[in-house]
Design a protein around this motif. Structure first.
Motif, PDB file in Angstrom:
ATOM      1  N   LYS A  44      -3.669  13.255   1.814  1.00 39.97           N
ATOM      2  CA  LYS A  44      -4.696  13.101   0.858  1.00 39.97           C
ATOM      3  C   LYS A  44      -4.612  14.018  -0.027  1.00 39.97           C
ATOM      4  O   LYS A  44      -5.813  15.467   0.211  1.00 39.97           O
ATOM      5  CB  LYS A  44      -5.672  13.558   2.939  1.00 39.97           C
ATOM      6  N   PRO A  45      -4.824  13.821  -1.030  1.00 39.39           N
ATOM      7  CA  PRO A  45      -5.011  15.161  -2.266  1.00 39.39           C
ATOM      8  C   PRO A  45      -6.081  14.857  -3.096  1.00 39.39           C
ATOM      9  O   PRO A  45      -6.723  13.933  -2.468  1.00 39.39           O
ATOM     10  CB  PRO A  45      -4.060  14.070  -3.587  1.00 39.39           C
TER      11      PRO A  45
ATOM     12  N   GLU B 254       5.211  14.885  -1.670  1.00 36.97           N
ATOM     13  CA  GLU B 254       3.955  14.462  -2.077  1.00 36.97           C
ATOM     14  C   GLU B 254       3.950  15.052  -3.663  1.00 36.97           C
ATOM     15  O   GLU B 254       4.412  14.070  -4.314  1.00 36.97           O
ATOM     16  CB  GLU B 254       2.884  15.281  -1.230  1.00 36.97           C
TER      17      GLU B 254
ATOM     18  N   GLN C 216      -2.694   3.926  -2.224  1.00 36.42           N
ATOM     19  CA  GLN C 216      -3.867   4.917  -1.061  1.00 36.42           C
ATOM     20  C   GLN C 216      -4.436   5.416  -2.674  1.00 36.42           C
ATOM     21  O   GLN C 216      -5.572   5.621  -2.592  1.00 36.42           O
ATOM     22  CB  GLN C 216      -3.572   5.407  -0.115  1.00 36.42           C
ATOM     23  N   CYS C 217      -4.104   6.431  -2.675  1.00 40.36           N
ATOM     24  CA  CYS C 217      -3.386   7.607  -3.988  1.00 40.36           C
ATOM     25  C   CYS C 217      -4.702   6.469  -5.000  1.00 40.36           C
ATOM     26  O   CYS C 217      -5.843   7.414  -5.549  1.00 40.36           O
ATOM     27  CB  CYS C 217      -2.884   8.818  -4.144  1.00 40.36           C
TER      28      CYS C 217
ATOM     29  N   TYR D 122       0.853   5.050   0.478  1.00 39.58           N
ATOM     30  CA  TYR D 122       0.964   6.702  -0.394  1.00 39.58           C
ATOM     31  C   TYR D 122      -0.133   6.303  -1.706  1.00 39.58           C
ATOM     32  O   TYR D 122      -0.893   7.184  -2.074  1.00 39.58           O
ATOM     33  CB  TYR D 122       1.080   8.108   0.293  1.00 39.58           C
ATOM     34  N   PHE D 123       1.083   6.294  -2.331  1.00 38.27           N
ATOM     35  CA  PHE D 123       0.475   6.348  -3.916  1.00 38.27           C
ATOM     36  C   PHE D 123      -0.390   5.237  -4.019  1.00 38.27           C
ATOM     37  O   PHE D 123      -1.550   4.886  -4.928  1.00 38.27           O
ATOM     38  CB  PHE D 123       1.341   5.848  -4.875  1.00 38.27           C
TER      39      PHE D 123
ATOM     40  N   GLN E   2      -7.878   5.359  -4.779  1.00 39.60           N
ATOM     41  CA  GLN E   2      -9.115   6.677  -3.729  1.00 39.60           C
ATOM     42  C   GLN E   2      -9.618   7.548  -5.468  1.00 39.60           C
ATOM     43  O   GLN E   2     -11.209   7.644  -5.854  1.00 39.60           O
ATOM     44  CB  GLN E   2      -8.455   7.716  -3.385  1.00 39.60           C
ATOM     45  N   PHE E   3      -8.445   7.242  -6.419  1.00 35.32           N
ATOM     46  CA  PHE E   3      -8.961   8.337  -7.499  1.00 35.32           C
ATOM     47  C   PHE E   3      -9.260   7.260  -8.508  1.00 35.32           C
ATOM     48  O   PHE E   3     -10.128   7.822  -9.313  1.00 35.32           O
ATOM     49  CB  PHE E   3      -7.555   8.567  -7.800  1.00 35.32           C
TER      50      PHE E   3
ATOM     51  N   LEU F  52       3.735  12.116  -7.297  1.00 34.17           N
ATOM     52  CA  LEU F  52       2.905  12.643  -7.904  1.00 34.17           C
ATOM     53  C   LEU F  52       2.868  12.705  -9.190  1.00 34.17           C
ATOM     54  O   LEU F  52       2.603  11.783 -10.420  1.00 34.17           O
ATOM     55  CB  LEU F  52       1.657  13.321  -7.091  1.00 34.17           C
TER      56      LEU F  52
ATOM     57  N   TYR G 245      -2.936  18.940  -4.399  1.00 34.04           N
ATOM     58  CA  TYR G 245      -1.624  17.814  -2.784  1.00 34.04           C
ATOM     59  C   TYR G 245      -1.541  19.599  -2.106  1.00 34.04           C
ATOM     60  O   TYR G 245      -1.787  19.883  -2.032  1.00 34.04           O
ATOM     61  CB  TYR G 245      -0.920  17.215  -3.703  1.00 34.04           C
TER      62      TYR G 245
ATOM     63  N   ILE H  37      -5.344  17.281  -9.970  1.00 30.91           N
ATOM     64  CA  ILE H  37      -4.955  16.501  -8.520  1.00 30.91           C
ATOM     65  C   ILE H  37      -4.590  17.274  -7.633  1.00 30.91           C
ATOM     66  O   ILE H  37      -3.246  18.415  -8.060  1.00 30.91           O
ATOM     67  CB  ILE H  37      -4.142  15.566  -8.876  1.00 30.91           C
TER      68      ILE H  37
END
Length: 218
Positions: free
Chosen positions: A212-213, A169, A53-54, A50-51, A57-58, A173, A90, A88
């Motif tokens: 998906k934040p 989540e 991928q985040c 998850y992180f 995207q960031f 973060l 979430y 951000i």
């Protein structure tokens, strides 16, 4: 370090034996056997995925912010000042209607062992009382959400059909907040998407979904 040393013993035996002695271990690394591992923490692996991928995207969003396309009639793209802050958002849960749609799709998946076709979902959604409450856009919006789920399903498999994440989540973060700040070179502020006090200059925080934040730079 001990485990890394044992794993590398067949590859770099002399260096491994040297490190083995520095660690104060008895005997030889080569005769100490392969390290024993415990059960795999699947939740921890999902947190890591998850992180990662985040972060990807960031960084893509930051690159897009710093390198805008030139507008119509412009000879070159505008010069942008690097951002100093990012927000951000979430989402800890899906809206009730999305939960309902996920459950409908999950039930079909259990029957067919495959993600249902959009045509089949269209017929299902048109006749569903909850979805058809919005007579104008109910089916259309449900199909758009289903299309997103299908993309997620291609990457995540059955996990895409879960209505909640197996980890916190917000916690993931916040634990990585300092790393994000250094990596993106901005002051990072984290908010729940349903927090009425959260700043939302682009009025898009409601688009955040579990796993998906959304991020916005300024």
């Amino acid at each position: 370090i001990k485990i890394v040393t044992l794993v590398n013993t067949p590859i770099i035996p002399h260096a491994a034996e040297y490190i083995w002695k520095l660690l104060g271990e008895k005997g030889f690394a080569i005769t100490s056997g392969w390290p024993q591992i415990g059960d795999v923490d699947e939740t921890l692996l999902k947190q890591n995925s998850y992180f990662v991928q985040c972060l990807r995207q960031f960084r893509l969003k930051l690159d897009h912010y710093l390198n805008p396309k030139k507008g119509k009639g412009q000879t070159k793209a505008p010069v942008v000042t690097p951002p100093t802050v990012c927000h951000i958002y979430y989402a800890s849960k899906y809206p009730p209607l999305h939960v309902h749609i996920i459950n409908l799709i999950a039930n079909l998946y259990k029957e067919k062992k495959a993600f249902p076709e959009i045509k089949e979902l269209s017929n299902l959604f048109k006749n569903d009382p909850k979805i058809s409450e919005d007579k104008k856009n109910g089916t259309k919006n449900a199909l758009q959400f289903a299309a997103t789920l299908k993309e997620d399903f291609a990457l995540l498999g059955e996990d895409a059909l879960q209505t909640s994440l197996p980890f916190n989540e917000e916690e993931v973060l916040n634990i990585n907040k300092n790393f994000l700040s250094k990596s993106l070179n901005v002051d990072v502020k984290i908010f729940a998407s349903d927090d009425p006090s959260a700043p939302d200059p682009e009025n898009k925080r409601s688009f955040a979904k579990p796993g998906k934040p959304l991020i916005f730079y300024s």
